[in-house]
Design a protein around this motif. Structure first.
Motif, PDB file in Angstrom:
ATOM      1  N   ALA A 143       0.822  -1.215   0.000  1.00 23.90           N
ATOM      2  CA  ALA A 143       0.000   0.000   0.000  1.00 23.90           C
ATOM      3  C   ALA A 143       0.854   1.262   0.000  1.00 23.90           C
ATOM      4  O   ALA A 143       0.366   2.344  -0.357  1.00 23.90           O
ATOM      5  N   LEU A 144       2.124   1.153   0.395  1.00 25.63           N
ATOM      6  CA  LEU A 144       3.034   2.293   0.371  1.00 25.63           C
ATOM      7  C   LEU A 144       3.592   2.557  -1.014  1.00 25.63           C
ATOM      8  O   LEU A 144       4.259   3.569  -1.234  1.00 25.63           O
ATOM      9  N   SER A 145       3.357   1.656  -1.958  1.00 23.83           N
ATOM     10  CA  SER A 145       3.841   1.811  -3.324  1.00 23.83           C
ATOM     11  C   SER A 145       2.968   2.800  -4.093  1.00 23.83           C
ATOM     12  O   SER A 145       1.803   3.015  -3.754  1.00 23.83           O
ATOM     13  N   SER A 146       3.538   3.381  -5.120  1.00 28.45           N
ATOM     14  CA  SER A 146       2.740   4.225  -6.019  1.00 28.45           C
ATOM     15  C   SER A 146       2.317   3.452  -7.263  1.00 28.45           C
ATOM     16  O   SER A 146       1.797   4.030  -8.211  1.00 28.45           O
ATOM     17  N   GLY A 147       2.533   2.126  -7.242  1.00 28.46           N
ATOM     18  CA  GLY A 147       2.122   1.279  -8.357  1.00 28.46           C
ATOM     19  C   GLY A 147       0.982   0.363  -7.961  1.00 28.46           C
ATOM     20  O   GLY A 147       0.514   0.356  -6.814  1.00 28.46           O
ATOM     21  N   ALA A 148       0.536  -0.442  -8.922  1.00 27.24           N
ATOM     22  CA  ALA A 148      -0.500  -1.444  -8.680  1.00 27.24           C
ATOM     23  C   ALA A 148       0.182  -2.781  -8.435  1.00 27.24           C
ATOM     24  O   ALA A 148       0.986  -3.237  -9.259  1.00 27.24           O
ATOM     25  N   VAL A 149      -0.131  -3.410  -7.305  1.00 28.45           N
ATOM     26  CA  VAL A 149       0.518  -4.659  -6.930  1.00 28.45           C
ATOM     27  C   VAL A 149      -0.534  -5.764  -6.908  1.00 28.45           C
ATOM     28  O   VAL A 149      -1.466  -5.733  -6.092  1.00 28.45           O
ATOM     29  N   ALA A 150      -0.374  -6.740  -7.802  1.00 28.15           N
ATOM     30  CA  ALA A 150      -1.329  -7.846  -7.937  1.00 28.15           C
ATOM     31  C   ALA A 150      -0.839  -9.042  -7.129  1.00 28.15           C
ATOM     32  O   ALA A 150       0.338  -9.421  -7.214  1.00 28.15           O
ATOM     33  N   PHE A 151      -1.743  -9.649  -6.361  1.00 26.20           N
ATOM     34  CA  PHE A 151      -1.420 -10.799  -5.510  1.00 26.20           C
ATOM     35  C   PHE A 151      -2.205 -12.022  -5.959  1.00 26.20           C
ATOM     36  O   PHE A 151      -3.406 -11.943  -6.219  1.00 26.20           O
ATOM     37  N   ASP A 152      -1.513 -13.153  -6.021  1.00 22.88           N
ATOM     38  CA  ASP A 152      -2.165 -14.444  -6.242  1.00 22.88           C
ATOM     39  C   ASP A 152      -1.247 -15.505  -5.651  1.00 22.88           C
ATOM     40  O   ASP A 152      -0.155 -15.198  -5.155  1.00 22.88           O
ATOM     41  N   GLY A 153      -1.676 -16.766  -5.684  1.00 22.16           N
ATOM     42  CA  GLY A 153      -0.878 -17.833  -5.118  1.00 22.16           C
ATOM     43  C   GLY A 153      -1.358 -19.184  -5.570  1.00 22.16           C
ATOM     44  O   GLY A 153      -2.118 -19.294  -6.542  1.00 22.16           O
ATOM     45  N   ASP A 154      -0.924 -20.222  -4.879  1.00 18.62           N
ATOM     46  CA  ASP A 154      -1.377 -21.566  -5.203  1.00 18.62           C
ATOM     47  C   ASP A 154      -2.898 -21.652  -5.057  1.00 18.62           C
ATOM     48  O   ASP A 154      -3.513 -20.864  -4.328  1.00 18.62           O
ATOM     49  N   PHE A 180      -6.180 -10.529  -5.659  1.00 11.36           N
ATOM     50  CA  PHE A 180      -6.596  -9.147  -5.447  1.00 11.36           C
ATOM     51  C   PHE A 180      -5.445  -8.229  -5.849  1.00 11.36           C
ATOM     52  O   PHE A 180      -4.306  -8.669  -6.045  1.00 11.36           O
ATOM     53  N   THR A 181      -5.756  -6.945  -5.976  1.00 11.38           N
ATOM     54  CA  THR A 181      -4.758  -5.942  -6.355  1.00 11.38           C
ATOM     55  C   THR A 181      -4.802  -4.795  -5.363  1.00 11.38           C
ATOM     56  O   THR A 181      -5.877  -4.307  -5.001  1.00 11.38           O
ATOM     57  N   VAL A 182      -3.629  -4.386  -4.913  1.00  6.86           N
ATOM     58  CA  VAL A 182      -3.483  -3.214  -4.055  1.00  6.86           C
ATOM     59  C   VAL A 182      -2.998  -2.062  -4.923  1.00  6.86           C
ATOM     60  O   VAL A 182      -1.937  -2.163  -5.545  1.00  6.86           O
ATOM     61  N   ARG A 183      -3.777  -0.994  -4.968  1.00  4.35           N
ATOM     62  CA  ARG A 183      -3.392   0.189  -5.748  1.00  4.35           C
ATOM     63  C   ARG A 183      -2.965   1.289  -4.785  1.00  4.35           C
ATOM     64  O   ARG A 183      -3.784   1.960  -4.175  1.00  4.35           O
ATOM     65  N   GLY A 184      -1.658   1.437  -4.635  1.00  2.34           N
ATOM     66  CA  GLY A 184      -1.128   2.411  -3.697  1.00  2.34           C
ATOM     67  C   GLY A 184      -1.008   3.802  -4.302  1.00  2.34           C
ATOM     68  O   GLY A 184      -0.991   3.975  -5.524  1.00  2.34           O
ATOM     69  N   SER A 185      -0.903   4.782  -3.422  1.00  4.31           N
ATOM     70  CA  SER A 185      -0.714   6.168  -3.862  1.00  4.31           C
ATOM     71  C   SER A 185       0.615   6.724  -3.378  1.00  4.31           C
ATOM     72  O   SER A 185       0.861   7.926  -3.478  1.00  4.31           O
TER      73      SER A 185
END
Length: 443
Positions: free
Chosen positions: A109-120, A152-157
């Protein structure tokens, strides 16, 4: 439960020929390694995580933090971490690592990018919605199509407001640790309040608080069900990782089920690891447990367990140390008296429904086990060999090899799942039981 595996998937768990006499060194703690890596990635400068555990969970954490922008050099035994601004879009593979799925989003969440999460595939069934809801309450944009689960995706500012958040952490203490670990970097810090049933695995939250304080972070733990982290810098600190005491369970169990002796080198005199409770649990089951001098151990000491002639049953509440339940259940199935393990409904939401899986697989070996909503009861019954399924759960594999050490003919499905926290566990375990008594081994 899944269908029976093919014979090519099976590991023949070695049975002990008699009382063992072993001295072992174990890999580092996964819980400590991943906390140290994460805090190093948001610290004020470079740091080193010494004797880091190299396993699937920890390499996934290193890869996740690298994808966010930090530099994590895992080329040697000591891992070097250099923080950097989190700015680019990224993809995080959680694998089967709950610490990655839950700890990394508050940092992402501290990123200014979009971080996509997935797993097994199985990780899509593990709970994370409380963390995502909490982050939304702190002003973070989360895209999960209402699932409250992977993907899910976290879109940080680039920053997080922080502040007060209320959640229900009764299914996992990691929900609280996740927010605390990132909280110092939030503008208002974070003030976490738990509402609901008691939080399980409290030693893991104590571990998080201790590690944060080592990094100079101010943590307020006054008041029930409340943890607050003040905003401020995260100091760069070098860590020396303790042995993984939960991973010690099957090795100490060898002493218990064979009436032998096992020493684990470098057992810490004081620790927040849940596995330290093994000292009391094994004592209750009739073992002799003591610290001893070990000349070739870096700390000069170790924990010695000497097994009894008759393994006693136990009646225990494992709520705070649920990860030990599979190993304790295997011991209970082998004990000469009744046992009742309770307070662990939350482990139904771990890598698998551990209560249902343990009841099914131990019953398949002949154990007289009754499954309850929050635990398991055992009455003495003779065990025999058979296939023991693990459900992609490393702790289930630990239960299987403990049973197999005492009962010939136990065949373990997918023992390689232990790589989650212990690389080449099967080779190490087989090597131990093939060695003459009185030998030493490094994990």
């Amino acid at each position: 439960m899944s269908s029976a595996p093919s014979s090519t998937d099976l590991y023949d768990a070695p049975a002990a020929a008699g009382p063992v006499d072993l001295v072992v060194s174990l890999p580092g703690s996964k819980s400590l390694t991943n906390r140290a890596l994460l805090l190093a990635s948001i610290a004020e400068g470079p740091s080193v995580v010494r004797r880091a555990l190299r396993s699937r969970d920890t390499t996934l954490m290193a890869a996740a933090l690298t994808s966010l922008g930090a530099h994590v050099d895992t080329s040697s035994e000591d891992w070097r971490v250099t923080p950097a601004p989190f700015a680019a879009d990224a993809a995080v593979d959680c694998g089967l690592a709950g610490t990655v799925m839950r700890f990394v989003p508050p940092v992402a969440a501290l990123s200014s990018g979009a971080v996509a999460f997935d797993g097994d595939a199985h990780m899509r069934n593990r709970p994370v919605g409380e963390v995502l809801t909490a982050l939304r309450g702190l002003g973070v944009t989360i895209e999960d199509d209402g699932r409250g689960a992977l993907p899910f995706t976290v879109r940080g500012s680039g920053s997080v407001r922080g502040g007060l958040v209320t959640l229900d952490a009764s299914s996992s203490s990691q929900f609280i640790s996740a927010l605390l670990l990132a909280g110092a970097r939030y503008e208002q810090g974070v003030d976490v309040r738990h509402v609901g049933k008691p939080v399980p695995s409290l030693p893991h939250i104590e571990m998080t608080v201790q590690v944060l304080r080592m990094h100079g972070v101010e943590v307020d733990t006054d008041g029930a069900n409340r943890w607050a982290v003040a905003p401020g810098p995260v100091a760069a600190v070098d860590h020396v990782i303790e042995p993984d005491l939960s991973n010690a369970a099957p090795f100490l169990a060898l002493a218990a089920v064979t009436g032998g002796r096992v020493v684990v080198r470098d057992w810490p005199a004081e620790t927040t690891q849940a596995g330290d409770v093994l000292r009391d649990l094994l004592t209750q089951m009739g073992c002799q447990v003591s610290f001893v001098d070990v000349a070739d151990a870096p700390t000069g000491r170790g924990l010695e367990v000497v097994g009894p002639s008759v393994l006693a049953g136990v009646d225990v509440d494992l709520h705070d140390v649920g990860e030990l339940t599979p190993a304790v259940a295997a011991l209970a199935a082998l004990a000469q008296g009744p046992s009742h393990l309770r307070g662990v409904e939350h482990i139904r939401f771990h890598e698998t429904d551990r209560l249902a899986a343990l009841a099914t697989e131990l019953r398949g070996l002949g154990a007289a086990v009754t499954e309850h909503r929050d635990g398991l009861s055992f009455t003495p019954a003779p065990l025999s060999g058979g296939v023991f399924r693990t459900y992609a759960d490393h702790r289930m594999a630990h239960a299987a090899v403990i049973a197999g050490a005492a009962v010939p003919g136990v065949r373990v499905e997918d023992v390689a799942t232990t790589s989650k926290t212990f690389p080449d566990f099967a080779g190490f375990w087989s090597g131990l039981l093939a060695r003459p008594t009185g030998s030493s081994s490094e994990g």
